[in-house]
Scaffold this motif. Structure first.
Motif, PDB file in Angstrom:
ATOM      1  N   TYR A   2      -3.989  16.623  19.010  1.00 14.91           N
ATOM      2  CA  TYR A   2      -2.858  16.634  18.087  1.00 14.91           C
ATOM      3  C   TYR A   2      -1.540  16.715  18.865  1.00 14.91           C
ATOM      4  O   TYR A   2      -0.552  16.079  18.499  1.00 14.91           O
ATOM      5  CB  TYR A   2      -2.968  17.818  17.117  1.00 14.91           C
ATOM      6  N   ARG A   3      -1.550  17.507  19.928  1.00 17.98           N
ATOM      7  CA  ARG A   3      -0.320  17.672  20.718  1.00 17.98           C
ATOM      8  C   ARG A   3       0.093  16.346  21.368  1.00 17.98           C
ATOM      9  O   ARG A   3       1.266  15.988  21.403  1.00 17.98           O
ATOM     10  CB  ARG A   3      -0.519  18.751  21.780  1.00 17.98           C
ATOM     11  N   ASN A   4      -0.906  15.611  21.892  1.00 15.09           N
ATOM     12  CA  ASN A   4      -0.594  14.323  22.502  1.00 15.09           C
ATOM     13  C   ASN A   4      -0.124  13.308  21.462  1.00 15.09           C
ATOM     14  O   ASN A   4       0.729  12.459  21.748  1.00 15.09           O
ATOM     15  CB  ASN A   4      -1.814  13.785  23.242  1.00 15.09           C
ATOM     16  N   LEU A   5      -0.678  13.390  20.254  1.00 14.62           N
ATOM     17  CA  LEU A   5      -0.233  12.488  19.189  1.00 14.62           C
ATOM     18  C   LEU A   5       1.237  12.737  18.858  1.00 14.62           C
ATOM     19  O   LEU A   5       2.002  11.799  18.625  1.00 14.62           O
ATOM     20  CB  LEU A   5      -1.088  12.672  17.930  1.00 14.62           C
ATOM     21  N   ALA A   6       1.615  14.016  18.826  1.00 14.11           N
ATOM     22  CA  ALA A   6       3.025  14.344  18.560  1.00 14.11           C
ATOM     23  C   ALA A   6       3.919  13.737  19.636  1.00 14.11           C
ATOM     24  O   ALA A   6       5.008  13.217  19.339  1.00 14.11           O
ATOM     25  CB  ALA A   6       3.202  15.855  18.491  1.00 14.11           C
ATOM     26  N   ALA A   7       3.463  13.791  20.902  1.00 10.00           N
ATOM     27  CA  ALA A   7       4.241  13.202  21.998  1.00 10.00           C
ATOM     28  C   ALA A   7       4.252  11.677  21.897  1.00 10.00           C
ATOM     29  O   ALA A   7       5.274  11.027  22.162  1.00 10.00           O
ATOM     30  CB  ALA A   7       3.655  13.642  23.341  1.00 10.00           C
ATOM     31  N   ASP A   8       3.117  11.086  21.520  1.00 10.23           N
ATOM     32  CA  ASP A   8       3.030   9.628  21.397  1.00 10.23           C
ATOM     33  C   ASP A   8       3.995   9.083  20.354  1.00 10.23           C
ATOM     34  O   ASP A   8       4.488   7.957  20.471  1.00 10.23           O
ATOM     35  CB  ASP A   8       1.600   9.214  21.005  1.00 10.23           C
ATOM     36  N   ASN A  26       0.836  -1.190   0.000  1.00 15.61           N
ATOM     37  CA  ASN A  26       0.000   0.000   0.000  1.00 15.61           C
ATOM     38  C   ASN A  26       0.877   1.248   0.000  1.00 15.61           C
ATOM     39  O   ASN A  26       1.940   1.266   0.629  1.00 15.61           O
ATOM     40  CB  ASN A  26      -0.893  -0.015   1.248  1.00 15.61           C
ATOM     41  N   PRO A  27       0.470   2.322  -0.699  1.00 19.32           N
ATOM     42  CA  PRO A  27       1.281   3.548  -0.733  1.00 19.32           C
ATOM     43  C   PRO A  27       1.606   4.124   0.637  1.00 19.32           C
ATOM     44  O   PRO A  27       2.630   4.779   0.804  1.00 19.32           O
ATOM     45  CB  PRO A  27       0.387   4.519  -1.535  1.00 19.32           C
ATOM     46  N   ILE A  28       0.759   3.875   1.643  1.00 17.61           N
ATOM     47  CA  ILE A  28       1.013   4.428   2.964  1.00 17.61           C
ATOM     48  C   ILE A  28       2.296   3.872   3.572  1.00 17.61           C
ATOM     49  O   ILE A  28       2.920   4.487   4.426  1.00 17.61           O
ATOM     50  CB  ILE A  28      -0.197   4.155   3.903  1.00 17.61           C
ATOM     51  N   TRP A  29       2.734   2.708   3.103  1.00 20.44           N
ATOM     52  CA  TRP A  29       3.976   2.095   3.600  1.00 20.44           C
ATOM     53  C   TRP A  29       5.183   2.970   3.276  1.00 20.44           C
ATOM     54  O   TRP A  29       6.196   2.944   3.984  1.00 20.44           O
ATOM     55  CB  TRP A  29       4.134   0.706   2.986  1.00 20.44           C
ATOM     56  N   GLN A  30       5.108   3.770   2.209  1.00 18.04           N
ATOM     57  CA  GLN A  30       6.228   4.617   1.795  1.00 18.04           C
ATOM     58  C   GLN A  30       6.330   5.896   2.627  1.00 18.04           C
ATOM     59  O   GLN A  30       7.357   6.563   2.612  1.00 18.04           O
ATOM     60  CB  GLN A  30       6.072   4.991   0.308  1.00 18.04           C
ATOM     61  N   ASP A  31       5.253   6.253   3.317  1.00 18.53           N
ATOM     62  CA  ASP A  31       5.232   7.494   4.099  1.00 18.53           C
ATOM     63  C   ASP A  31       5.335   7.129   5.578  1.00 18.53           C
ATOM     64  O   ASP A  31       4.345   6.769   6.219  1.00 18.53           O
ATOM     65  CB  ASP A  31       3.931   8.249   3.817  1.00 18.53           C
ATOM     66  N   VAL A  32       6.531   7.233   6.135  1.00 18.38           N
ATOM     67  CA  VAL A  32       6.787   6.749   7.494  1.00 18.38           C
ATOM     68  C   VAL A  32       5.904   7.451   8.530  1.00 18.38           C
ATOM     69  O   VAL A  32       5.307   6.807   9.401  1.00 18.38           O
ATOM     70  CB  VAL A  32       8.275   6.933   7.863  1.00 18.38           C
ATOM     71  N   ILE A  33       5.812   8.765   8.441  1.00 18.84           N
ATOM     72  CA  ILE A  33       5.037   9.508   9.441  1.00 18.84           C
ATOM     73  C   ILE A  33       3.562   9.144   9.343  1.00 18.84           C
ATOM     74  O   ILE A  33       2.899   8.875  10.351  1.00 18.84           O
ATOM     75  CB  ILE A  33       5.228  11.029   9.261  1.00 18.84           C
ATOM     76  N   PHE A  82      -1.592   3.885  11.998  1.00 18.38           N
ATOM     77  CA  PHE A  82      -1.691   2.629  12.713  1.00 18.38           C
ATOM     78  C   PHE A  82      -1.608   2.809  14.234  1.00 18.38           C
ATOM     79  O   PHE A  82      -2.040   1.937  14.985  1.00 18.38           O
ATOM     80  CB  PHE A  82      -0.660   1.622  12.200  1.00 18.38           C
ATOM     81  N   TYR A  83      -1.105   3.936  14.674  1.00 21.25           N
ATOM     82  CA  TYR A  83      -1.208   4.243  16.096  1.00 21.25           C
ATOM     83  C   TYR A  83      -2.663   4.486  16.461  1.00 21.25           C
ATOM     84  O   TYR A  83      -3.147   4.013  17.501  1.00 21.25           O
ATOM     85  CB  TYR A  83      -0.360   5.474  16.441  1.00 21.25           C
ATOM     86  N   ILE A  84      -3.378   5.210  15.587  1.00 23.67           N
ATOM     87  CA  ILE A  84      -4.798   5.476  15.835  1.00 23.67           C
ATOM     88  C   ILE A  84      -5.612   4.195  15.714  1.00 23.67           C
ATOM     89  O   ILE A  84      -6.470   3.904  16.552  1.00 23.67           O
ATOM     90  CB  ILE A  84      -5.319   6.554  14.868  1.00 23.67           C
ATOM     91  N   VAL A  85      -5.334   3.378  14.687  1.00 25.78           N
ATOM     92  CA  VAL A  85      -6.050   2.109  14.516  1.00 25.78           C
ATOM     93  C   VAL A  85      -5.823   1.209  15.727  1.00 25.78           C
ATOM     94  O   VAL A  85      -6.758   0.594  16.261  1.00 25.78           O
ATOM     95  CB  VAL A  85      -5.599   1.387  13.231  1.00 25.78           C
ATOM     96  N   GLY A  86      -4.580   1.130  16.180  1.00 24.11           N
ATOM     97  CA  GLY A  86      -4.243   0.241  17.288  1.00 24.11           C
ATOM     98  C   GLY A  86      -4.828   0.668  18.611  1.00 24.11           C
ATOM     99  O   GLY A  86      -5.018  -0.153  19.512  1.00 24.11           O
ATOM    100  N   ASN A  87      -5.132   1.959  18.751  1.00 19.99           N
ATOM    101  CA  ASN A  87      -5.672   2.459  20.015  1.00 19.99           C
ATOM    102  C   ASN A  87      -7.173   2.744  19.953  1.00 19.99           C
ATOM    103  O   ASN A  87      -7.765   3.166  20.950  1.00 19.99           O
ATOM    104  CB  ASN A  87      -4.939   3.743  20.432  1.00 19.99           C
ATOM    105  N   ALA A  88      -7.764   2.546  18.785  1.00 22.69           N
ATOM    106  CA  ALA A  88      -9.203   2.787  18.648  1.00 22.69           C
ATOM    107  C   ALA A  88      -9.990   1.787  19.494  1.00 22.69           C
ATOM    108  O   ALA A  88      -9.544   0.664  19.752  1.00 22.69           O
ATOM    109  CB  ALA A  88      -9.608   2.675  17.177  1.00 22.69           C
ATOM    110  N   VAL A  89     -11.179   2.199  19.911  1.00 25.40           N
ATOM    111  CA  VAL A  89     -12.050   1.336  20.715  1.00 25.40           C
ATOM    112  C   VAL A  89     -12.460   0.121  19.892  1.00 25.40           C
ATOM    113  O   VAL A  89     -12.880   0.250  18.731  1.00 25.40           O
ATOM    114  CB  VAL A  89     -13.296   2.117  21.175  1.00 25.40           C
ATOM    115  N   PHE A  90     -12.348  -1.069  20.491  1.00 29.69           N
ATOM    116  CA  PHE A  90     -12.659  -2.308  19.784  1.00 29.69           C
ATOM    117  C   PHE A  90     -14.067  -2.822  20.094  1.00 29.69           C
ATOM    118  O   PHE A  90     -14.723  -3.409  19.246  1.00 29.69           O
ATOM    119  CB  PHE A  90     -11.636  -3.387  20.144  1.00 29.69           C
ATOM    120  N   SER A  91     -14.534  -2.590  21.298  1.00 32.28           N
ATOM    121  CA  SER A  91     -15.812  -3.174  21.723  1.00 32.28           C
ATOM    122  C   SER A  91     -16.984  -2.567  20.959  1.00 32.28           C
ATOM    123  O   SER A  91     -16.974  -1.381  20.606  1.00 32.28           O
ATOM    124  CB  SER A  91     -16.013  -2.963  23.222  1.00 32.28           C
ATOM    125  N   GLU A  92     -17.984  -3.400  20.711  1.00 32.19           N
ATOM    126  CA  GLU A  92     -19.180  -2.965  20.003  1.00 32.19           C
ATOM    127  C   GLU A  92     -19.954  -1.933  20.822  1.00 32.19           C
ATOM    128  O   GLU A  92     -20.623  -1.056  20.257  1.00 32.19           O
ATOM    129  CB  GLU A  92     -20.085  -4.167  19.705  1.00 32.19           C
TER     130      GLU A  92
END
Length: 298
Positions: free
Chosen positions: A56-62, A14-21, A27-37
């Motif tokens: 946004y500020r916390n994402l930069a720190a994460d 996928n093209p997103i693989w070429q863009d590191v940031i 995938f940080y957002i996907v991995g931390n998104a709520v899973f439960s229905e």
């Protein structure tokens, strides 16, 4: 946060693989998104399945990373820019709330639903049973579709690097980084790079120096939209038309033989990778010299 999340190996193509940031951020957002229905209640806000509440500020720190033995952090403008790109690509939706920004992963079930991978594996088996003739027809159709997408400046599934290597020639790491920088210089408008690649393909100038020459010329003339770039290139073309016959005047510039040798070496991949930067310089100089010769002959 404990637990685990799944994703498909398709991500490596996928093209997103070429863009590191962008890759890390998404995938940080996907991995931390709520899973439960049922979702999760935070204050007065119900965070639903596939959503993540974060500033946004916390994402930069994460996303802090280690470089040269020191911690570094992406700027807020970079985080905002990458989020905007993910929204344009319809990977995310963004909503501002009193507790922060609510990120919604579009088609979250496709990333976290096992049924998607079962279906995908079944389709792969069916595709593997196709005849060579059918596969060839599909490949031809895909090539035609890519050509059409570039010509009409519509969104393609390939980023500029993939498209460049598919239509023109192999790129070095430095050249890949340079293309990514050009995307930033044109405010994330990848369609402008698609146009440069299309022109190089049409003119059979399948080398990096010519594409970069076009991008430098457009940037120098403050051409920041596809329409202005196409008008500029059409005006250039019209200048080379014969005033009497109305047909294009064919001109053949006599360039030094070492230019042709360098170009031939690059096309035949006879130049070692470590010397790639010198090839870039030669090609850029060649494009510049060609333009100067054309201007002189006017």
């Amino acid at each position: 946060m404990g637990g685990a999340f799944q994703t498909s190996r398709e991500i490596f193509n996928n093209p997103i693989w070429q863009d590191v940031i962008k890759f890390r951020l998404f995938f940080y957002i996907v991995g931390n998104a709520v899973f439960s229905e049922e979702g999760v209640k935070q204050g007065s806000i119900l965070i639903k399945r596939g959503q993540y509440l974060r500033s946004y500020r916390n994402l930069a720190a994460d996303l802090e990373y280690l470089e040269n033995k020191s911690l570094k952090r992406y700027s807020l403008s970079v985080i905002k820019k990458k989020i905007d790109q993910l929204v344009m690509e319809k990977r995310l939706k963004v909503e501002e709330t009193e507790l922060g920004t609510l990120f919604t992963v579009v088609n979250y079930a496709l990333y976290q639903g096992f049924e998607h991978y079962k279906t995908h594996n079944r389709e792969q088996s069916e595709n593997g049973a196709r005849t060579v003739r059918e596969q060839s027809e599909n490949n031809n159709n895909n090539v035609k579709k890519v050509k059409k997408d570039i010509t009409t400046a519509t969104t393609t599934t390939e980023n500029p690097i993939q498209l460049f290597e598919k239509l023109l020639c192999r790129l070095s790491i430095n050249q890949m980084n340079s293309l990514n920088k050009w995307v930033d210089d044109f405010n994330g408008q990848e369609e402008i790079l698609y146009e440069a690649i299309r022109i190089a393909d049409d003119k059979n100038k399948r080398y990096f120096g010519f594409v970069e020459f076009l991008l430098k010329e457009w940037s120098k003339n403050n051409l920041t939209s596809l329409d202005r770039i196409r008008a500029f290139e059409q005006e250039k073309f019209n200048k080379y038309q014969s005033p009497r016959s109305g047909k294009a005047t064919v001109r053949k510039e006599q360039l030094p033989g070492w230019f042709e040798k360098k170009k031939l070496d690059e096309q035949n991949n006879t130049q070692p990778i470590e010397d790639q930067s010198s090839i870039d310089d030669v090609e850029a100089e060649r494009a510049k010299l060609e333009e100067e010769l054309r201007q002189f002959k006017k």
